[in-house]
Scaffold this motif. Structure first.
Motif, PDB file in Angstrom:
ATOM      1  N   LYS A   1      -3.208  -1.754   2.313  1.00  0.00           N
ATOM      2  CA  LYS A   1      -2.846  -0.535   1.731  1.00  0.00           C
ATOM      3  C   LYS A   1      -1.148  -0.366   1.962  1.00  0.00           C
ATOM      4  CE  LYS A   1      -6.624   1.268   0.018  1.00  0.00           C
ATOM      5  NZ  LYS A   1      -7.486   2.106   0.701  1.00  0.00           N
ATOM      6  N   PRO A   2      -0.704   0.339   0.960  1.00  0.00           N
ATOM      7  CA  PRO A   2       1.017   0.432   1.270  1.00  0.00           C
ATOM      8  C   PRO A   2       1.519   0.859   2.559  1.00  0.00           C
ATOM      9  CG  PRO A   2       0.153   1.183  -0.856  1.00  0.00           C
ATOM     10  CD  PRO A   2      -0.860   0.708  -0.278  1.00  0.00           C
ATOM     11  N   SER A   3       0.563   1.718   3.153  1.00  0.00           N
ATOM     12  CA  SER A   3       1.010   2.121   4.391  1.00  0.00           C
ATOM     13  C   SER A   3       1.014   1.244   5.593  1.00  0.00           C
ATOM     14  CB  SER A   3       0.222   3.424   5.077  1.00  0.00           C
ATOM     15  OG  SER A   3      -1.435   2.932   4.854  1.00  0.00           O
ATOM     16  N   GLN A   4       0.307   0.024   5.194  1.00  0.00           N
ATOM     17  CA  GLN A   4       0.249  -1.105   6.382  1.00  0.00           C
ATOM     18  C   GLN A   4       1.368  -2.066   6.006  1.00  0.00           C
ATOM     19  OE1 GLN A   4      -3.845  -1.856   5.050  1.00  0.00           O
ATOM     20  NE2 GLN A   4      -4.152  -2.260   7.241  1.00  0.00           N
ATOM     21  N   LEU A   5       2.557  -1.919   5.230  1.00  0.00           N
ATOM     22  CA  LEU A   5       3.540  -2.733   4.972  1.00  0.00           C
ATOM     23  C   LEU A   5       4.816  -2.110   5.608  1.00  0.00           C
ATOM     24  CD1 LEU A   5       2.845  -3.700   1.194  1.00  0.00           C
ATOM     25  CD2 LEU A   5       1.832  -4.764   3.290  1.00  0.00           C
ATOM     26  N   SER A   6       5.635  -2.871   5.920  1.00  0.00           N
ATOM     27  CA  SER A   6       7.033  -2.673   6.389  1.00  0.00           C
ATOM     28  C   SER A   6       7.816  -2.030   4.962  1.00  0.00           C
ATOM     29  CB  SER A   6       7.708  -3.872   6.800  1.00  0.00           C
ATOM     30  OG  SER A   6       8.095  -4.869   5.969  1.00  0.00           O
ATOM     31  N   GLY A   7       8.800  -1.485   5.129  1.00  0.00           N
ATOM     32  CA  GLY A   7       9.848  -1.111   3.976  1.00  0.00           C
ATOM     33  C   GLY A   7      10.088  -2.218   3.114  1.00  0.00           C
ATOM     34  N   GLY A   8      10.607  -3.408   3.915  1.00  0.00           N
ATOM     35  CA  GLY A   8      10.895  -4.543   2.945  1.00  0.00           C
ATOM     36  C   GLY A   8       9.719  -5.221   2.273  1.00  0.00           C
ATOM     37  N   GLN A   9       8.747  -5.091   2.971  1.00  0.00           N
ATOM     38  CA  GLN A   9       7.417  -5.537   2.064  1.00  0.00           C
ATOM     39  C   GLN A   9       7.100  -4.697   1.168  1.00  0.00           C
ATOM     40  OE1 GLN A   9       4.977  -5.670   5.639  1.00  0.00           O
ATOM     41  NE2 GLN A   9       5.188  -7.863   5.923  1.00  0.00           N
ATOM     42  N   LYS A  10       7.234  -3.354   1.195  1.00  0.00           N
ATOM     43  CA  LYS A  10       6.993  -2.600   0.142  1.00  0.00           C
ATOM     44  C   LYS A  10       7.666  -2.775  -0.999  1.00  0.00           C
ATOM     45  CE  LYS A  10       5.385   1.317   2.998  1.00  0.00           C
ATOM     46  NZ  LYS A  10       6.017   2.511   3.517  1.00  0.00           N
ATOM     47  N   GLN A  11       9.118  -2.928  -0.876  1.00  0.00           N
ATOM     48  CA  GLN A  11      10.122  -2.933  -2.141  1.00  0.00           C
ATOM     49  C   GLN A  11       9.515  -4.258  -2.452  1.00  0.00           C
ATOM     50  OE1 GLN A  11      10.930  -1.520  -4.470  1.00  0.00           O
ATOM     51  NE2 GLN A  11      12.419  -0.208  -3.625  1.00  0.00           N
ATOM     52  N   ARG A  12       9.213  -5.407  -1.961  1.00  0.00           N
ATOM     53  CA  ARG A  12       8.922  -6.545  -2.713  1.00  0.00           C
ATOM     54  C   ARG A  12       7.767  -6.527  -3.514  1.00  0.00           C
ATOM     55  NH1 ARG A  12       9.561  -8.944   2.829  1.00  0.00           N
ATOM     56  NH2 ARG A  12      11.418 -10.238   2.727  1.00  0.00           N
ATOM     57  N   VAL A  13       6.866  -5.734  -2.867  1.00  0.00           N
ATOM     58  CA  VAL A  13       5.503  -5.501  -3.985  1.00  0.00           C
ATOM     59  C   VAL A  13       6.066  -4.489  -4.979  1.00  0.00           C
ATOM     60  CG1 VAL A  13       3.294  -4.146  -3.973  1.00  0.00           C
ATOM     61  CG2 VAL A  13       3.872  -5.606  -1.958  1.00  0.00           C
ATOM     62  N   GLY A  14       6.976  -3.624  -4.880  1.00  0.00           N
ATOM     63  CA  GLY A  14       7.590  -2.685  -5.863  1.00  0.00           C
ATOM     64  C   GLY A  14       8.290  -3.774  -7.088  1.00  0.00           C
ATOM     65  N   VAL A  15       8.971  -4.912  -6.387  1.00  0.00           N
ATOM     66  CA  VAL A  15       9.289  -5.496  -7.290  1.00  0.00           C
ATOM     67  C   VAL A  15       8.284  -6.468  -8.372  1.00  0.00           C
ATOM     68  CG1 VAL A  15      10.987  -7.874  -7.775  1.00  0.00           C
ATOM     69  CG2 VAL A  15      11.680  -5.897  -6.389  1.00  0.00           C
ATOM     70  N   ALA A  16       7.292  -6.958  -7.412  1.00  0.00           N
ATOM     71  CA  ALA A  16       6.107  -7.810  -7.873  1.00  0.00           C
ATOM     72  C   ALA A  16       5.628  -6.849  -9.072  1.00  0.00           C
ATOM     73  CB  ALA A  16       5.355  -8.204  -7.211  1.00  0.00           C
ATOM     74  N   ARG A  17       5.205  -5.652  -8.518  1.00  0.00           N
ATOM     75  CA  ARG A  17       4.773  -4.955  -9.718  1.00  0.00           C
ATOM     76  C   ARG A  17       5.422  -4.544 -10.971  1.00  0.00           C
ATOM     77  NH1 ARG A  17       3.625   1.520  -7.965  1.00  0.00           N
ATOM     78  NH2 ARG A  17       5.866   1.533  -8.138  1.00  0.00           N
ATOM     79  N   ALA A  18       6.800  -4.589 -11.027  1.00  0.00           N
ATOM     80  CA  ALA A  18       7.586  -4.465 -12.081  1.00  0.00           C
ATOM     81  C   ALA A  18       7.411  -5.672 -12.923  1.00  0.00           C
ATOM     82  CB  ALA A  18       8.923  -4.161 -11.881  1.00  0.00           C
ATOM     83  N   LEU A  19       7.157  -6.851 -12.340  1.00  0.00           N
ATOM     84  CA  LEU A  19       7.227  -8.001 -12.792  1.00  0.00           C
ATOM     85  C   LEU A  19       5.789  -8.286 -13.556  1.00  0.00           C
ATOM     86  CD1 LEU A  19       9.007 -10.460 -10.420  1.00  0.00           C
ATOM     87  CD2 LEU A  19      10.041  -9.831 -12.793  1.00  0.00           C
ATOM     88  N   ALA A  20       4.912  -7.702 -13.060  1.00  0.00           N
ATOM     89  CA  ALA A  20       3.445  -8.110 -13.219  1.00  0.00           C
ATOM     90  C   ALA A  20       3.050  -8.421 -14.639  1.00  0.00           C
ATOM     91  CB  ALA A  20       2.667  -6.946 -12.839  1.00  0.00           C
TER      92      ALA A  20
END
Lengths: 210, 310
Positions: B130-149
């Motif tokens: 879940k997002p709460s288990q990620l660090s700030g940097g990891q969250k934003q990486r996922v944020g970027v991945a989501r935008a590219l999906a």
């Protein structure tokens, strides 16, 4: 005669009234949730309505419950239906308020990204706002359920039956056993409802929680 | 964009006559101080904000003719606060737009794995988190991945690294540079950080008080700044260039016999900007210099300040 003997002797009556009580309570809570969550969602969309609606619900809640049931008689007559209506009215404050607060509590960044990714308003509501507001709404539902079980005893005064019949009967016949035979199952039922709903909450949160 | 204006309050122009052309696969950075209208400008591209007048065209089609929801599903969107949906797993977050677009489950799963690998997170480990288990940097990486999906042509990024610590920020910026080279997207990027702009931009758009002050490549603007406002932005950048060009050893001074002893160290060959970043982040004012012939060298705020000539 001991209390145990009293219960044994009147078992059929107590069980019958208990079932009646559960019946009223379940129906009242069910319709309360539908109406309350619906109104809560609506006032979170039409913000201008929020303040007046919550205040009306609050005023309803301040009507003494005995009076609220009595007021149903000239409008809807006596029996189960007006009792359920009164209970639904009574529950609105916790459900409307909690739904509204829960939805408003969703982080604005989460909403912005959900909208920005192309979710429709309905998708935002059902897939983001309601799931995230769920713990707060559930807290309201639990409170409403407990209040309903207790308040439904008063429904006996307008002919809806239920465990209230034993309590009021006990008062007029000065029978402590009879009062206890109504009160104790009511308490058990209220706590059982709370725990049951807590279980539902835990299960749902385990699947959908953050 | 053709002469787009926005009035939030009638008569007060938050944005005034914005004309901007973004070429395919161009990386455009909108830069300016807070409240200059850069974010508003960006949000008009995916219709989160409606222009009061003017028109915005994508591939020649006026976006007022395109359904907002349809449009947004075809434009990647990354914001500073990230906004991952906290009740969904990393995989569900990344697969959201593909799901909204009705991709089959198989294809979505493959895409999630592909993107997680691309952003350097092990799919087996991170998919179900879940997002709460990620660090700030990891969250934003996922944020970027989501935008590219869903593989959109256009991606909008609103200060995506603004809330990260300096070290993570630089790391993610470098990753983004690599990523963009591989995926070839048209990107509109909002920041107030000139360093970021210089790092990414094919074209920089400098904004102030709702207007575009100057737009062009870094070299064009650098050679020919239009006014003091533009010059100011670049002067700040000058210092940073110096800091990046110099090495830690250039600013090294002996540790004073009776002075404070540094608690942390840094390699002599690191860029000076890194030393400054570490000091600011840890809230300390000196660092041991490692890997020099001399013993007992340190960098301090003062020594850095002196050598950059400020």
């Amino acid at each position: 005669m001991t209390f145990a003997e009293y219960v044994r002797e009147n078992r059929d009556t107590i069980v019958h009234l208990f079932v009646q009580h559960v019946n009223i309570t379940v129906k009242a809570v069910f319709f309360s949730i539908i109406v309350g969550v619906l109104i809560g969602v609506l006032i979170s969309k039409y913000e201008k309505l929020a303040w007046p609606v919550i205040n009306v619900a609050n005023v309803i809640y301040t009507i003494p419950s005995l009076a609220l049931f009595a007021l149903m008689i000239p409008i809807l007559g006596i029996g189960k239906f007006p009792a359920i209506v009164a209970l639904v009215l009574y529950n609105q404050i916790v459900l409307v308020r909690n739904t509204y607060v829960g939805i408003k509590g969703v982080e604005s960044a989460v909403l912005e990204s959900a909208v920005g990714m192309g979710m429709s308003p309905a998708q935002v509501l059902f897939r983001v706002q309601l799931p995230l507001a769920f713990p707060v709404i559930m807290a309201g539902i639990r409170t409403a359920a407990v209040i309903t079980v207790a308040t439904a005893t008063i429904a006996a005064t307008i002919g809806a039956g239920g465990l209230g019949l034993l309590i009021f009967g006990g008062i007029s016949s000065l029978s402590t056993f009879q009062i206890l035979a109504g009160a104790i199952p009511t308490m058990i039922l209220a706590n059982a409802a709370d725990w049951l709903l807590y279980g539902v909450e835990v299960l749902v949160q385990r699947k959908w929680g953050s | 964009m053709r002469s787009v204006c926005k009035e939030f309050v009638k008569g007060i122009r938050t944005l005034d006559d914005i004309c901007l052309h973004v070429a395919r696969h161009e990386f455009v950075v909108l830069i300016g101080t807070s409240g200059c209208g850069k974010t508003t400008t960006m949000k008009m591209i995916n219709k989160l904000v409606q222009p009061t007048s003017g028109e915005i065209l994508i591939d020649g089609t006026n976006i007022s003719q395109i359904n907002a929801i349809e449009l947004r599903r075809n434009i990647g969107y990354v914001i500073q606060e990230i906004g991952l949906l906290p009740h969904m797993t990393v995989a569900q977050n990344i697969a959201l737009v593909p799901e909204l677009k009705g991709w089959p489950v198989r294809k979505r799963e493959e895409r999630v794995e592909e993107l997680l690998s691309l952003i350097g997170l092990d799919p087996a480990l991170y998919k179900k988190k879940k997002p709460s288990q990620l660090s700030g940097g990891q969250k934003q990486r996922v944020g970027v991945a989501r935008a590219l999906a869903a593989d959109p042509e256009i991606i909008l990024m609103d200060e995506p690294f603004g809330a990260l610590d300096p070290i993570t920020r630089i790391q993610l910026q470098d990753e983004l540079v690599r990523l963009i080279r591989r995926v070839k997207k048209t990107i509109v990027f909002v920041t107030h950080d000139m360093e970021e702009a210089v790092k990414f931009a094919d074209k920089i758009v400098i904004m102030d008080a709702g207007r575009i002050v100057q737009a062009g490549s870094i070299q064009e603007i650098f050679k020919n700044p239009k006014n003091d406002f533009v010059r100011n932005f670049f002067r700040m950048h000058d210092v940073y260039n110096k800091l990046r060009a110099m090495k830690v050893e250039d600013a090294a001074v002996p540790v004073l016999f009776d002075g404070p002893r540094p608690q942390h160290g840094i390699d002599a060959g690191e860029p000076l900007s890194r030393a400054l970043g570490v000091m600011l982040e840890r809230g300390i004012n000196c660092l041991f210099v490692r890997g020099t012939s001399e013993e007992n060298l340190q960098v301090t705020f003062e020594s850095i300040y002196r050598i950059t000539g400020q």
